[in-house]
Design an enzyme around this catalytic site. Structure first.
Site, PDB file in Angstrom:
ATOM      1  NE  ARG A 205     -10.239  12.856  -8.831  1.00 25.42           N
ATOM      2  CZ  ARG A 205     -11.160  12.460  -7.950  1.00 25.42           C
ATOM      3  NH1 ARG A 205     -12.414  12.323  -8.311  1.00 25.42           N
ATOM      4  NH2 ARG A 205     -10.818  12.203  -6.706  1.00 25.42           N
ATOM      5  CE  LYS A 206     -11.894   5.311 -12.671  1.00 30.94           C
ATOM      6  NZ  LYS A 206     -12.718   4.365 -13.467  1.00 30.94           N
TER       7      LYS A 206
ATOM      8  CG  ASP B  73      -1.757   1.231   1.353  1.00 30.66           C
ATOM      9  OD1 ASP B  73      -2.854   1.259   0.762  1.00 30.66           O
ATOM     10  OD2 ASP B  73      -1.311   2.175   2.044  1.00 30.66           O
TER      11      ASP B  73
END
Length: 164
Positions: free
Chosen positions: A130-131, A85
């Site tokens: 935005r991805k 992450d």
């Protein structure tokens, strides 16, 4: 039962990068938000050092200490996911996109022995509005411990869409 490392062992953790990697100052980019995984550089949980490779992709050397134990003698899957992450999200930032992780899919391939230094490789594979899609893996030599795909969402103004 977790093992305890001595001061001599703690100092022996080698997080140096490859000869064609350059050090990357992640805290200077994102500030103190890296506290959860890489906030204690001398602790018994994680130790992390960031780099960019010759292609400017973000890499990390990570040591999984005794405080990451899940299965006896091995890192907990949640600790591996936490590292992925941080590294994959940071990869989006390093590519110029202020992002948050929206979806992280991790496939665990092998048990990761405690007190092992591994490499986390990352690659921004596509940007669409935005991805920001990032892929990565936790590995050491030919051993692959986990692979991941991470969908990040830009929290600032999107850059022009570019295929990775």
């Amino acid at each position: 039962m977790a093992t305890t490392i001595t001061n001599a062992e703690a100092m022996a953790v080698d997080l140096r990068g490859e000869s064609d990697w350059t050090a990357f100052d992640a805290p200077a980019l994102v500030g103190s938000s890296l506290r959860f995984v890489s906030g204690d550089p001398q602790g018994d949980r994680f130790r992390v050092r960031y780099y960019r490779d010759a292609a400017q992709q973000l890499k990390a050397r990570v040591w999984f200490g005794p405080e990451t134990e899940g299965p006896p003698g091995h890192a907990h899957g949640g600790s591996i996911a936490a590292v992925l992450d941080e590294v994959l999200g940071l990869s989006g930032w390093a590519a110029g996109h202020a992002v948050v992780v929206a979806n992280l899919n991790v496939s665990f391939r092998n048990l990761l022995p405690l007190q092992t230094v591994v490499t986390v490789e990352s690659e921004v594979v596509s940007i669409n509005g935005r991805k920001v899609l990032v892929k990565g893996r936790v590995c050491s030599g030919s051993a692959i411990y986990a692979e991941a795909e991470c969908l990040c969402i830009a929290i600032g103004q999107p850059k022009t869409s570019v295929a990775g």
